[in-house]
Design a protein around this motif. Structure first.
Motif, PDB file in Angstrom:
ATOM      1  N   UNK A 272       0.830  -1.211   0.000  1.00 35.61           N
ATOM      2  CA  UNK A 272       0.000   0.000   0.000  1.00 35.61           C
ATOM      3  C   UNK A 272       0.863   1.258   0.000  1.00 35.61           C
ATOM      4  N   UNK A 273       1.928   1.275   0.818  1.00 34.81           N
ATOM      5  CA  UNK A 273       2.736   2.498   0.854  1.00 34.81           C
ATOM      6  C   UNK A 273       3.482   2.684  -0.466  1.00 34.81           C
ATOM      7  N   UNK A 274       3.922   1.572  -1.075  1.00 29.41           N
ATOM      8  CA  UNK A 274       4.604   1.661  -2.369  1.00 29.41           C
ATOM      9  C   UNK A 274       3.671   2.202  -3.448  1.00 29.41           C
ATOM     10  N   UNK A 275       2.432   1.723  -3.468  1.00 27.60           N
ATOM     11  CA  UNK A 275       1.450   2.226  -4.432  1.00 27.60           C
ATOM     12  C   UNK A 275       1.151   3.705  -4.171  1.00 27.60           C
ATOM     13  N   UNK A 276       1.093   4.082  -2.883  1.00 25.77           N
ATOM     14  CA  UNK A 276       0.797   5.485  -2.558  1.00 25.77           C
ATOM     15  C   UNK A 276       1.926   6.389  -3.052  1.00 25.77           C
ATOM     16  N   UNK A 277       3.169   5.928  -2.914  1.00 24.36           N
ATOM     17  CA  UNK A 277       4.312   6.713  -3.425  1.00 24.36           C
ATOM     18  C   UNK A 277       4.168   6.883  -4.936  1.00 24.36           C
ATOM     19  N   UNK A 278       3.916   5.784  -5.649  1.00 27.42           N
ATOM     20  CA  UNK A 278       3.825   5.859  -7.115  1.00 27.42           C
ATOM     21  C   UNK A 278       2.642   6.711  -7.568  1.00 27.42           C
ATOM     22  N   UNK A 279       1.539   6.605  -6.844  1.00 24.56           N
ATOM     23  CA  UNK A 279       0.326   7.314  -7.268  1.00 24.56           C
ATOM     24  C   UNK A 279       0.356   8.801  -6.890  1.00 24.56           C
ATOM     25  N   UNK A 280       0.755   9.090  -5.658  1.00 21.02           N
ATOM     26  CA  UNK A 280       0.616  10.460  -5.150  1.00 21.02           C
ATOM     27  C   UNK A 280       1.920  11.258  -5.128  1.00 21.02           C
ATOM     28  N   UNK A 281       3.065  10.573  -4.970  1.00 19.31           N
ATOM     29  CA  UNK A 281       4.334  11.315  -4.904  1.00 19.31           C
ATOM     30  C   UNK A 281       4.900  11.564  -6.298  1.00 19.31           C
ATOM     31  N   UNK A 282       4.642  10.638  -7.234  1.00 16.31           N
ATOM     32  CA  UNK A 282       5.176  10.802  -8.588  1.00 16.31           C
ATOM     33  C   UNK A 282       4.815  12.173  -9.182  1.00 16.31           C
ATOM     34  N   UNK A 283       3.550  12.631  -9.082  1.00 15.13           N
ATOM     35  CA  UNK A 283       3.222  13.941  -9.661  1.00 15.13           C
ATOM     36  C   UNK A 283       3.990  15.102  -9.022  1.00 15.13           C
ATOM     37  N   UNK A 284       4.405  14.943  -7.779  1.00 16.88           N
ATOM     38  CA  UNK A 284       5.194  15.996  -7.125  1.00 16.88           C
ATOM     39  C   UNK A 284       6.563  16.138  -7.773  1.00 16.88           C
TER      40      UNK A 284
ATOM     41  N   UNK B  27       8.841  11.541   1.327  1.00 16.83           N
ATOM     42  CA  UNK B  27       7.552  11.098   0.788  1.00 16.83           C
ATOM     43  C   UNK B  27       6.583  10.829   1.943  1.00 16.83           C
ATOM     44  N   UNK B  28       7.109  10.353   3.087  1.00 15.52           N
ATOM     45  CA  UNK B  28       6.231  10.003   4.212  1.00 15.52           C
ATOM     46  C   UNK B  28       5.636  11.253   4.864  1.00 15.52           C
ATOM     47  N   UNK B  29       6.396  12.349   4.883  1.00 17.04           N
ATOM     48  CA  UNK B  29       5.842  13.601   5.431  1.00 17.04           C
ATOM     49  C   UNK B  29       4.680  14.064   4.546  1.00 17.04           C
ATOM     50  N   UNK B  30       4.868  13.928   3.230  1.00 19.73           N
ATOM     51  CA  UNK B  30       3.847  14.370   2.285  1.00 19.73           C
ATOM     52  C   UNK B  30       2.624  13.455   2.322  1.00 19.73           C
ATOM     53  N   UNK B  31       2.882  12.139   2.248  1.00 19.61           N
ATOM     54  CA  UNK B  31       1.769  11.180   2.229  1.00 19.61           C
ATOM     55  C   UNK B  31       0.960  11.230   3.523  1.00 19.61           C
TER      56      UNK B  31
END
Ligand SMILES: [Zn+2]
Length: 387
Positions: A44-56, A323-327
């Motif tokens: 789940x955290x890996x998917x969240x990085x790819x989905x939400x952090x990639x656009x950043x 990424x964890x601060x952002x997510x």
């Protein structure tokens, strides 16, 4: 609406570049090698990085792990930290400075480089260990430990926003909840320092000493944060259920300190019960949100079952990868908005209250409990960043 948040339990972002293996090791609470044939990006955290952090970082949502890592490697650790921490929309970082300080930004650097203010949480075990090391070094020995530690607490109380205890890691919540006597503390100190190996750093793990720290902290009246529930395998999770603290919570109710139960997952419903029945108990579901990613709505919803809305707080518990601060912020905002909209759509909540409750949990409760409206930030309080 995007309100500025108070992240009431957080650590610094990574100070140095990391490779893929190092990043993956930091995106799990496990301290073991990533098992062969698996990757943290399939979680789940890996998917969240790819989905939400990639656009950043200028990539499309859902970028592959390889695309993401290649883009990430073009930026320095400091650039990544600024992008993600500023992107979190946090006005106040309440920083636990007691863990892994060489690998991450100091609180002083956070104060200097970020637009948000910082406030320091002093870790009790680290403070005791540094006072004890001084006692051993200058011949004060265990006999002086009590007085010197209490003096150090009084001094730190002048600038700290609160205290943090990791008794959950060092022992568990099933400690004797009664206030230890001076004799018992002295005997425990003698045992501890008498057995200390000069070749290794001191590590306080005696339940009498750990319990004494909690009482010393409560005596100051400042908020006391307790790691509860989910964490790395240093702890025995079944001994970190906050319900085990019930007698101790009764014992410190009169002190005026607020007890902040951190993380709590998977015991967040138990924590919500404690927050409902005890006026001095508060809780959050930080950490569990990041690691449950798209499934965190359920946790956020469960955290709003019994917990009075004035007793629930937001935190990311991010440490290391920015990424964890952002997510932490993004996933919490999305989940809280989603669960409230669902209740409003079902006709169970007044529509006009969502914004106010979001503000309470994301910001106002922390401002009130930590007295942030009366506090300067850490740099203005004189060198907290060097601690
Ligand atoms: Zn933490």
């Amino acid at each position: 609406m995007r309100i500025p948040l108070v992240d009431h339990h957080v650590h610094g972002p990574l100070a140095h570049d990391v490779n893929r293996r190092e990043l993956e090791m930091l995106l799990t609470e496990s301290d073991r090698e990533i098992p062969a044939g698996t990757t943290v990006f399939d979680s789940q955290v890996g998917f969240a990085v790819r989905q939400h952090c990639a656009p950043m970082l200028g990539l499309a949502p859902g970028a592959s792990a390889e695309e993401y890592l290649a883009r990430r490697a073009e930026l320095s650790a400091d650039e990544l930290a600024r992008i993600f921490l500023e992107g979190a929309g946090v006005s106040d970082w309440i920083v636990d400075t007691g863990f892994g300080t060489d690998a991450i930004w100091t609180i002083g650097k956070m104060e200097e480089r970020l637009s948000g203010r910082t406030h320091e949480i002093v870790r009790l075990e680290a403070l005791l260990e540094s006072v004890a090391a001084d006692c051993l070094a200058d011949g004060g020995g265990p006999g002086e430990l009590q007085d010197r530690f209490e003096a150090a607490v009084a001094q730190a109380a002048g600038h700290a926003a609160g205290w943090k205890s990791i008794i959950a890691y060092r022992y568990g919540f099933d400690f004797d909840p009664a206030r230890p006597s001076r004799e018992a503390i002295r005997a425990a100190a003698e045992r501890w320092l008498g057995e200390a190996d000069p070749a290794r750093p001191l590590r306080a793990a005696d339940p009498v000493l750990l319990c004494w720290l909690l009482y010393a902290a409560c005596d100051t009246g400042l908020p006391v944060q307790l790691h509860s529930g989910y964490g790395d395998p240093d702890l025995d999770l079944h001994r970190c259920d906050p319900l085990l603290l019930t007698d101790w919570l009764r014992a410190v109710e009169h002190t005026g300190s607020s007890i902040m139960l951190l993380h709590c997952y998977p015991f967040h419903r138990n924590a919500g019960y404690l927050a409902q029945v005890f006026p001095h108990v508060y809780c959050d579901v930080g950490l569990g949100i990041n690691y449950s990613g798209a499934a965190c709505r359920q946790i956020v919803s469960e955290s709003m079952e019994l917990t009075p809305f004035g007793k629930l707080l937001f935190s990311s518990d991010a440490w290391g990868p920015p990424e964890l601060h952002y997510l932490g912020s993004l996933l919490w905002r999305r989940a809280t908005a989603a669960v409230m909209s669902q209740w409003i759509a079902a006709g169970d909540w007044p529509a006009h209250e969502a914004e106010r409750i979001l503000g309470m949990v994301g910001r106002d409760n922390a401002v009130r409990v930590y007295g942030l409206d009366r506090r300067a930030s850490s740099s203005a309080e004189g060198g907290a960043g060097e601690r």
